[in-house]
Design a protein around this motif. Sequence first.
Motif, mmCIF file in Angstrom:
data_model
loop_
_atom_site.group_PDB
_atom_site.id
_atom_site.type_symbol
_atom_site.label_atom_id
_atom_site.label_comp_id
_atom_site.label_asym_id
_atom_site.label_seq_id
_atom_site.Cartn_x
_atom_site.Cartn_y
_atom_site.Cartn_z
ATOM 1 N N ASP A 117 0.829 -1.193 0.000
ATOM 2 C CA ASP A 117 0.000 0.000 0.000
ATOM 3 C C ASP A 117 0.870 1.252 0.000
ATOM 4 O O ASP A 117 0.635 2.192 -0.761
ATOM 5 C CB ASP A 117 -0.906 -0.052 1.238
ATOM 6 N N ASN A 118 1.903 1.276 0.837
ATOM 7 C CA ASN A 118 2.768 2.448 0.925
ATOM 8 C C ASN A 118 3.519 2.714 -0.370
ATOM 9 O O ASN A 118 3.721 3.867 -0.745
ATOM 10 C CB ASN A 118 3.738 2.313 2.099
ATOM 11 N N VAL A 119 3.937 1.689 -1.071
ATOM 12 C CA VAL A 119 4.621 1.878 -2.347
ATOM 13 C C VAL A 119 3.680 2.587 -3.338
ATOM 14 O O VAL A 119 4.060 3.563 -3.994
ATOM 15 C CB VAL A 119 5.117 0.535 -2.921
ATOM 16 N N ILE A 120 2.455 2.120 -3.418
ATOM 17 C CA ILE A 120 1.469 2.718 -4.321
ATOM 18 C C ILE A 120 1.197 4.171 -3.932
ATOM 19 O O ILE A 120 1.170 5.072 -4.777
ATOM 20 C CB ILE A 120 0.172 1.880 -4.336
ATOM 21 N N VAL A 121 1.029 4.410 -2.645
ATOM 22 C CA VAL A 121 0.718 5.750 -2.153
ATOM 23 C C VAL A 121 1.893 6.710 -2.361
ATOM 24 O O VAL A 121 1.691 7.870 -2.732
ATOM 25 C CB VAL A 121 0.264 5.687 -0.675
ATOM 26 N N VAL A 122 3.123 6.258 -2.152
ATOM 27 C CA VAL A 122 4.294 7.121 -2.359
ATOM 28 C C VAL A 122 4.367 7.581 -3.817
ATOM 29 O O VAL A 122 4.634 8.750 -4.103
ATOM 30 C CB VAL A 122 5.596 6.419 -1.914
ATOM 31 N N ILE A 123 4.125 6.672 -4.736
ATOM 32 C CA ILE A 123 4.145 7.033 -6.165
ATOM 33 C C ILE A 123 3.039 8.052 -6.466
ATOM 34 O O ILE A 123 3.281 9.070 -7.128
ATOM 35 C CB ILE A 123 4.017 5.783 -7.054
ATOM 36 N N ALA A 124 1.852 7.799 -5.972
ATOM 37 C CA ALA A 124 0.739 8.730 -6.192
ATOM 38 C C ALA A 124 1.045 10.099 -5.580
ATOM 39 O O ALA A 124 0.810 11.138 -6.209
ATOM 40 C CB ALA A 124 -0.556 8.165 -5.610
ATOM 41 N N ASN A 125 1.610 10.105 -4.384
ATOM 42 C CA ASN A 125 1.913 11.365 -3.716
ATOM 43 C C ASN A 125 2.983 12.169 -4.459
ATOM 44 O O ASN A 125 2.923 13.395 -4.503
ATOM 45 C CB ASN A 125 2.336 11.127 -2.271
ATOM 46 N N LEU A 127 3.469 12.173 -7.687
ATOM 47 C CA LEU A 127 2.786 12.754 -8.843
ATOM 48 C C LEU A 127 1.895 13.925 -8.429
ATOM 49 O O LEU A 127 1.897 14.976 -9.084
ATOM 50 C CB LEU A 127 1.984 11.689 -9.585
ATOM 51 N N PHE A 128 1.155 13.776 -7.333
ATOM 52 C CA PHE A 128 0.322 14.870 -6.841
ATOM 53 C C PHE A 128 1.180 16.094 -6.514
ATOM 54 O O PHE A 128 0.832 17.218 -6.861
ATOM 55 C CB PHE A 128 -0.455 14.456 -5.579
ATOM 56 N N SER A 129 2.318 15.862 -5.824
ATOM 57 C CA SER A 129 3.187 16.974 -5.434
ATOM 58 C C SER A 129 3.799 17.660 -6.644
ATOM 59 O O SER A 129 3.832 18.889 -6.728
ATOM 60 C CB SER A 129 4.303 16.478 -4.505
ATOM 61 N N ILE A 131 2.824 17.619 -9.845
ATOM 62 C CA ILE A 131 1.885 18.187 -10.810
ATOM 63 C C ILE A 131 0.999 19.281 -10.205
ATOM 64 O O ILE A 131 0.762 20.306 -10.839
ATOM 65 C CB ILE A 131 1.008 17.071 -11.422
ATOM 66 N N PHE A 132 0.539 19.089 -8.962
ATOM 67 C CA PHE A 132 -0.474 19.986 -8.420
ATOM 68 C C PHE A 132 -0.017 20.899 -7.284
ATOM 69 O O PHE A 132 -0.518 22.012 -7.162
ATOM 70 C CB PHE A 132 -1.679 19.175 -7.914
ATOM 71 N N ILE A 133 0.885 20.447 -6.419
ATOM 72 C CA ILE A 133 1.165 21.192 -5.193
ATOM 73 C C ILE A 133 2.344 22.141 -5.340
ATOM 74 O O ILE A 133 2.229 23.338 -5.109
ATOM 75 C CB ILE A 133 1.407 20.229 -4.013
ATOM 76 N N PHE A 134 3.494 21.607 -5.705
ATOM 77 C CA PHE A 134 4.709 22.408 -5.773
ATOM 78 C C PHE A 134 5.094 22.703 -7.221
ATOM 79 O O PHE A 134 6.254 22.846 -7.550
ATOM 80 C CB PHE A 134 5.861 21.678 -5.073
ATOM 81 N N LYS A 135 4.121 22.810 -8.094
ATOM 82 C CA LYS A 135 4.365 22.901 -9.532
ATOM 83 C C LYS A 135 5.182 24.107 -9.943
ATOM 84 O O LYS A 135 6.001 24.009 -10.826
ATOM 85 C CB LYS A 135 3.061 22.847 -10.305
ATOM 86 N N SER A 136 4.988 25.228 -9.308
ATOM 87 C CA SER A 136 5.703 26.419 -9.764
ATOM 88 C C SER A 136 7.203 26.311 -9.531
ATOM 89 O O SER A 136 7.991 26.671 -10.379
ATOM 90 C CB SER A 136 5.156 27.680 -9.079
ATOM 91 N N LYS A 137 7.617 25.795 -8.394
ATOM 92 C CA LYS A 137 9.046 25.637 -8.124
ATOM 93 C C LYS A 137 9.631 24.445 -8.858
ATOM 94 O O LYS A 137 10.705 24.509 -9.385
ATOM 95 C CB LYS A 137 9.282 25.471 -6.612
ATOM 96 N N SER A 138 8.908 23.307 -8.844
ATOM 97 C CA SER A 138 9.470 22.098 -9.440
ATOM 98 C C SER A 138 9.560 22.182 -10.947
ATOM 99 O O SER A 138 10.403 21.556 -11.553
ATOM 100 C CB SER A 138 8.670 20.869 -9.014
ATOM 101 N N SER A 139 8.730 22.990 -11.571
ATOM 102 C CA SER A 139 8.793 23.092 -13.028
ATOM 103 C C SER A 139 9.975 23.920 -13.495
ATOM 104 O O SER A 139 10.373 23.868 -14.637
ATOM 105 C CB SER A 139 7.482 23.694 -13.575
ATOM 106 N N ASN A 140 10.582 24.686 -12.570
ATOM 107 C CA ASN A 140 11.755 25.483 -12.915
ATOM 108 C C ASN A 140 13.038 24.685 -12.863
ATOM 109 O O ASN A 140 14.087 25.206 -13.180
ATOM 110 C CB ASN A 140 11.865 26.680 -11.963
ATOM 111 N N LYS A 141 12.995 23.473 -12.408
ATOM 112 C CA LYS A 141 14.214 22.683 -12.241
ATOM 113 C C LYS A 141 14.443 21.775 -13.394
ATOM 114 O O LYS A 141 13.588 21.418 -14.100
ATOM 115 C CB LYS A 141 14.140 21.879 -10.956
#
Length: 141
Positions: A117-125, A127-129, A131-141
């Motif tokens: 379960d944790n492996v699946i959730v880590v991968i999903a998290n 992607l969420f982070s 694409i949706f949460i930290f997108k402005s900073k992470s897209s600059n890298k």
Amino acid sequence: MKIINLIKKYWQIFSYLLSGGLTTLINLLVFNYLYTWQHLIGYQLATFIAWLLSVIFAYVTNKLYVFDSHQKTSKDVWKEAGSFFFWRILSLLMDFAILKVGIGIMHKNAFWVKLIDNVIVVIANYLFSKIFIFKSKSSNK
């Protein structure tokens, strides 16, 4: 130099795996202490408590070390934290569903179900982070 260049190129993924690994360790240890080893509470409540503690840890490490997010205003910090917890609540629902099937319905070993379960959730998290949460900073890298 190739190794250093690879580390620089994939630093976000490496740091996320380290942060995610530590987050998973916290989640597994708390869950197993409360449910598997001590039988203090049911697996649903143990999952929630483990989730809450690990998500707080994950927010801090993701914000500071993985996605290098440094919000300027308290409003922006609250918005970012709200988004982080919103997406983590969605992954908590995934968590509950996987555990319900694995432990509640199929009666499989709680530790192994929780680990998968944790492996699946880590991968999903991740992607969420990304694409949706930290997108402005992470897209600059």
